[in-house]
Design a protein around this motif. Structure first.
Motif, PDB file in Angstrom:
ATOM      1  N   ARG A   1       0.799  -1.225   0.000  1.00 19.50           N
ATOM      2  CA  ARG A   1       0.000   0.000   0.000  1.00 19.50           C
ATOM      3  C   ARG A   1       0.835   1.279   0.000  1.00 19.50           C
TER       4      ARG A   1
ATOM      5  N   ARG B   1       7.757   7.474  -4.161  1.00 19.98           N
ATOM      6  CA  ARG B   1       7.805   8.885  -4.544  1.00 19.98           C
ATOM      7  C   ARG B   1       9.027   9.167  -5.412  1.00 19.98           C
TER       8      ARG B   1
ATOM      9  N   PRO C   1       0.604   8.050  -5.659  1.00 21.89           N
ATOM     10  CA  PRO C   1      -0.677   7.365  -5.683  1.00 21.89           C
ATOM     11  C   PRO C   1      -1.428   7.789  -6.949  1.00 21.89           C
TER      12      PRO C   1
ATOM     13  N   GLN D   1      -4.777  20.416   6.453  1.00 23.22           N
ATOM     14  CA  GLN D   1      -3.647  20.891   5.655  1.00 23.22           C
ATOM     15  C   GLN D   1      -3.176  19.826   4.666  1.00 23.22           C
TER      16      GLN D   1
ATOM     17  N   ASP E   1      -6.779  14.808   1.482  1.00 21.38           N
ATOM     18  CA  ASP E   1      -7.203  13.416   1.592  1.00 21.38           C
ATOM     19  C   ASP E   1      -6.033  12.486   1.870  1.00 21.38           C
TER      20      ASP E   1
ATOM     21  N   VAL F   1      -4.155   9.110   1.932  1.00 19.45           N
ATOM     22  CA  VAL F   1      -4.243   7.876   1.145  1.00 19.45           C
ATOM     23  C   VAL F   1      -3.418   6.736   1.736  1.00 19.45           C
ATOM     24  N   TYR F   2      -2.548   7.053   2.699  1.00 16.74           N
ATOM     25  CA  TYR F   2      -1.723   6.003   3.295  1.00 16.74           C
ATOM     26  C   TYR F   2      -1.183   6.470   4.631  1.00 16.74           C
TER      27      TYR F   2
ATOM     28  N   GLU G   1       1.559   5.157   7.566  1.00 18.31           N
ATOM     29  CA  GLU G   1       2.568   4.175   7.959  1.00 18.31           C
ATOM     30  C   GLU G   1       2.768   4.274   9.464  1.00 18.31           C
TER      31      GLU G   1
ATOM     32  N   SER H   1       4.290   7.960   9.181  1.00 13.18           N
ATOM     33  CA  SER H   1       4.025   9.034   8.229  1.00 13.18           C
ATOM     34  C   SER H   1       2.589   8.965   7.732  1.00 13.18           C
TER      35      SER H   1
ATOM     36  N   GLU I   1       0.343  10.145   4.355  1.00 12.04           N
ATOM     37  CA  GLU I   1       0.564  10.572   2.978  1.00 12.04           C
ATOM     38  C   GLU I   1      -0.735  10.997   2.314  1.00 12.04           C
ATOM     39  N   SER I   2      -0.645  12.122   1.613  1.00  9.31           N
ATOM     40  CA  SER I   2      -1.730  12.526   0.724  1.00  9.31           C
ATOM     41  C   SER I   2      -1.256  12.181  -0.686  1.00  9.31           C
ATOM     42  N   VAL I   3      -2.081  12.497  -1.686  1.00  6.16           N
ATOM     43  CA  VAL I   3      -1.647  12.243  -3.058  1.00  6.16           C
ATOM     44  C   VAL I   3      -0.332  12.976  -3.327  1.00  6.16           C
ATOM     45  N   LYS I   4      -0.257  14.187  -2.800  1.00  5.77           N
ATOM     46  CA  LYS I   4       0.848  15.071  -3.159  1.00  5.77           C
ATOM     47  C   LYS I   4       2.081  14.902  -2.282  1.00  5.77           C
ATOM     48  N   ALA I   5       1.894  14.565  -0.997  1.00  4.03           N
ATOM     49  CA  ALA I   5       3.029  14.702  -0.085  1.00  4.03           C
ATOM     50  C   ALA I   5       3.070  13.650   1.017  1.00  4.03           C
ATOM     51  N   VAL I   6       4.266  13.463   1.578  1.00  2.00           N
ATOM     52  CA  VAL I   6       4.485  12.609   2.729  1.00  2.00           C
ATOM     53  C   VAL I   6       4.790  13.509   3.925  1.00  2.00           C
TER      54      VAL I   6
ATOM     55  N   ALA J   1      -5.003   0.956   7.798  1.00  2.00           N
ATOM     56  CA  ALA J   1      -4.422   0.325   6.609  1.00  2.00           C
ATOM     57  C   ALA J   1      -5.457   0.269   5.488  1.00  2.00           C
ATOM     58  N   ASP J   2      -6.680  -0.147   5.821  1.00  2.00           N
ATOM     59  CA  ASP J   2      -7.738  -0.220   4.813  1.00  2.00           C
ATOM     60  C   ASP J   2      -8.491   1.090   4.647  1.00  2.00           C
TER      61      ASP J   2
END
Lengths: 366, 131
Positions: free
Chosen positions: A292, A296, A316, B35, B38, B40-41, B43, B59, B61-66, B85-86
């Motif tokens: 998952r 990057r 993603p 900030q 959405d 998405v992950y 950790e 961490s 994570e959004s689509v754009k950043a960690v 996780a899900d």
């Protein structure tokens, strides 16, 4: 001093988050990368890409100059037709990727990356010196909007009397948009049908606002650089600086289809011809994470415990709901299905080579 | 305006802490999830891992950043929110509830005094916004 597009105030007014990109203050997102990305795939998205550079090549030797500088075969273009191409150096490295528009035999318009426009223009000018042709950096003379998605035509048609379905993929036309003279091109960087609209900077705000108004009930959203990056990556479209640069050749970047070695001489031809004969030692691949965690940009690629390269683009993928990316691998590891590891902040995570593009739309034209 | 429950403690790295005896539940604040956009992950560490206060333990994570998440207090992880996780979106939907991240056995309870109150955290957000 950062540059602003003619639409800067429009972006701020609707709450865009602004970032520094290639020397420009650009909107990275409005409503968010996911809704914007989904709008492009399922309805339509409107991007301000006025930061892109434009170079006009005008004169009797215009075709000759573009043919010498780029890898694709410019002689195949008819008036108003466009092609994707590459500017290569003597070593066959990628100076930039670009769109070549033939307006007529003595007038070409090149659209280049914002980050490279100064470098590109100097390179072009240097090669124009010996020919009967003038190269002009006209970046400031154009605003550029990209209207992308399955409903792009429907939306733009509301503002134009021109039959837009008569503009085929990779052709452009002079079209009045809400009464304003524009050049409308059926091109884009999202993997969707759509248009890029060149207009006078003073008209940009009017066209931008009118498109948002007529597109509103059709699901059109203003989209920023984040959605531009994720949509292009799902479509496996290369990004200069990430997926290729002066140290990689078009063939290594998987762009051999725009290198026409048989068209006659061009800068870098000998090097590319040699590489084609000798074979590649590395190549870009598309990959999917088996876990998952998203990979990057810049994360190390590991094979048999050793670092063999880096992820050139990783993110993603909001529409596919997978974690995808592009990476350079040694040629013996590039077969579809090959597994390798990516070092994600100290942890090795499995990835698998997959076919690209990751996402392919149902095409109306082909 | 971000939601900042009165009964929780906070850090300048935008984590929240719910202290109960010698254990603490930790997550990221409403402001932080807002900030990020959405999620998405997420950790997270494993149960049994030990961290010093201020150390990154995972961490978001959004689509754009960690974005790294930092330990508000030192201690040993006794539970982690496996549901993330899900359903990483729980961090956006319910940052102080179902979006919790880890539970911790606090190593040194004197560190609790170093955390911010809700009022102090809100002041800090105002300062940050005006910079």
């Amino acid at each position: 001093m950062l540059k602003r597009t003619p639409l800067y105030e429009s972006h701020s007014a609707i709450g865009a988050k602004i970032v520094d990109f290639a020397g420009w203050e650009m909107p990275v997102q409005y409503s968010g990368p996911i809704p914007e990305h989904m709008a492009v795939r399922e309805a339509a998205g409107l991007f301000d890409v006025s930061h892109m550079g434009e170079v006009e090549i005008i004169g009797a030797d215009a075709l000759e100059l573009v043919q010498r500088l780029t890898t694709n075969d410019v002689s195949k273009l008819a008036d108003n037709q466009a092609q994707y191409s590459i500017l290569t150096n003597e070593q066959g490295g990628v100076i930039d990727d670009l769109l070549v528009y033939r307006i007529n035999a003595e007038y070409f318009l090149l659209v280049v990356n914002a980050a490279n426009s100064g470098k590109d223009f100097a390179w072009i000018k240097q090669h124009a010196a010996s020919l009967n042709v003038e190269a002009k950096d006209v970046s400031a003379a154009y605003a550029l909007l990209a209207l992308q998605g399955p409903r792009a035509e429907l939306i733009l048609q509301e503002l134009s009397d021109h039959m837009l379905d008569h503009i085929p993929y990779y052709w452009s036309q002079k079209v009045k948009v809400d009464g304003v003279e524009c050049r409308v091109s059926r091109t884009g960087y999202t993997g969707e049908d759509g248009f890029e609209i060149f207009c006078d900077p003073k008209d940009a705000r009017h066209i931008w606002n009118r498109l948002l108004v007529v597109g509103h009930d059709k699901g059109l959203l203003p989209c920023g650089l984040a959605a531009r990056n994720t949509t292009r990556l799902e479509a496996a479209l290369r990004l200069w600086g990430n997926d290729m640069d002066e140290t990689t050749t078009p063939m290594e970047a998987g762009l051999g289809w725009v290198v026409k070695l048989g068209k006659g001489d061009f800068t870098g031809r000998d090097a590319l011809d040699r590489q084609k004969r000798e074979g590649l030692t590395r190549k870009i691949v598309g990959f999917e994470m088996e876990d998952r965690a998203p990979a990057r940009d810049g994360y190390p690629v590991i094979i048999d415990g050793a670092e063999v390269g880096k992820v050139s683009s990783g993110s993603p993928a909001p529409y596919l709901k997978k974690n995808i990316g592009l990476a350079y691998l040694p040629i013996e590891h590039t077969a579809t299905g090959t597994r390798f590891q990516i070092n994600i902040r100290g942890r090795e995570v499995a990835a698998r080579v997959v076919e690209t593009p990751f996402y392919k739309r149902q095409r109306k034209f082909d | 305006m971000a939601n900042t429950p009165e009964e929780l403690s906070y850090t300048k790295d935008h984590e929240w802490v719910r202290v109960k005896g010698d254990s603490a539940t930790i997550g990221i604040t409403d402001h932080a999830q807002n900030q990020l956009g959405d999620v998405v992950y997420v950790e997270l560490p494993k149960v049994g891992e030990k961290f010093e206060s201020g150390e990154p333990f995972g961490s978001v994570e959004s689509v754009k950043a960690v974005s790294e998440i930092y330990m508000p207090l030192g201690g040993e992880v006794t539970e982690m929110n496996a549901a993330l996780a899900d359903s990483p979106e729980l961090v956006n939907e319910d940052p102080y509830g179902k979006g919790w991240m880890i539970e911790l056995k606090i190593a040194d309870s004197s560190e609790i005094d170093g955390l911010l109150s809700a009022a102090e955290y809100e002041d800090y957000l105002k300062e940050e916004a005006s910079e």
